[in-house]
Design an enzyme around this catalytic site. Structure first.
Site: not given
Ligand code: 0X9
Ligand code: ZN
Length: 287
Positions: A49-52, A99, A116-117, A169, A171, A221, A244
């Site tokens: 994620h870019a902003r992290e 992001r 990450n999706r 990642h 936070y 989440y 995180e």
């Molecule tokens: O949402 C995300 O991709 C991650 N949180 S963030 O605030 N850094 O964007 C959590 C990723 C959790 N890991 C998996 N989905 N397996």
């Molecule tokens: Zn992230």
């Protein structure tokens, strides 16, 4: 990284594992023990994620520590400090809170896919969006992004040797393990939780920062198409955690430079504990 690889050429090798959609190289640092290349690897990524930005900084700091604190563990480390270089540059030049990547699919209205999706395991499930303008847009198809493919191909190339994968990642001060796509427990839920707690205890040692260990879906989440869900489903790696990192009070994704050292120290304490666990399993011939 080029400098370090040159200076420590006996231990460190720099490998380009792919190219971003805007053509930037994606570099991986391989750091080997003094006994030579090992067939047990701990892989740490950052900057998905870019902003992290704290994640990129901690990964670089980790490379430094690995080169300067020689250990007698026969484990190799792979460190990938910038999974998403286009987004990283964009977060410096245009939008600090960007992001995603910077690609645009033929039918997409907006730029950027959430790396990450974008992985091909329960892709497009809950916690991933179908609309390109959303921050958690999963892309037009699984692995549509060159950044995601570079990550996938690197993992598959080293699949038999991967013993732990850590994704940095921010936070939230969390130590998260799969699954993200479902509330059901992972088959290795118990050991993942137990070692997560052990790492959290180690991470609290230097200045008391409390990390909460738990499953992604229930602790943070629902999130589908994430890197570590895919890694955990596609390899035998016994340990897979998203860390995180902490934020600085009220600034969310923006962490003060003065926090780099202390946060890197905590992460190092956690990773040393993890390395010990990997080493232990190896000595018991369980991996
Ligand atoms: O949402 C995300 O991709 C991650 N949180 S963030 O605030 N850094 O964007 C959590 C990723 C959790 N890991 C998996 N989905 N397996
Ligand atoms: Zn992230």
């Amino acid at each position: 990284m080029h400098c370090l690889a040159k200076r420590h050429s006996k231990f460190m090798r720099l490998v380009q594992i792919g190219q971003s959609s805007e053509g930037r190289p994606i570099y991986l640092a391989q750091i080997h023990p003094s006994t030579g290349k090992s067939d047990r690897i701990i892989f740490v990524d950052a900057g998905m994620h870019a902003r992290e930005w704290i994640s990129h900084a901690v990964a670089l700091n980790l490379i430094h520590r690995l080169l300067h604190h020689n250990s007698n563990h026969t484990i190799s480390w792979h460190v990938l400090p910038v999974v998403n270089p286009d987004g990283y540059v964009y977060s410096h030049e245009v939008d600090r809170l960007w992001r995603k990547t910077r690609s645009r699919g033929s039918s997409a209205r907006c730029y950027g896919v959430d790396v990450n999706r974008n992985f091909g395991f329960h892709w497009g499930g809950t916690g991933a969006r179908k609309f390109s303008c959303d921050p958690t847009y999963g892309g037009e198809s699984p692995f549509s992004e060159p950044e995601t493919r570079a990550y996938r191909d690197h993992v598959l190339r080293h699949k038999p040797s991967l013993k732990a994968v850590i994704s940095l990642h921010c936070y939230g001060q969390l130590l998260l393990y799969p699954w993200g796509f479902t509330s059901r427990h992972h088959p290795k839920h118990e050991p993942l939780h137990q070692i997560g707690e052990k790492m959290a205890r180690a991470m609290a040692r230097s200045r008391g920062t409390l990390y909460t260990s738990g499953q992604v879906h229930s602790t943070l989440y629902p999130a589908s198409g994430g890197a570590l869900d895919w890694v955990s489903a596609s390899t035998e790696a016994p340990f897979t955690y998203t860390i995180e990192l902490p934020d600085t009070g009220t600034m969310g994704f923006i962490t003060m430079p003065s926090q780099i050292e202390p946060i890197a120290q905590e992460v190092w304490d956690g990773l040393r504990t993890l390395r010990q666990e990997v080493y232990q399993l190896y000595r018991e011939k369980k991996i």
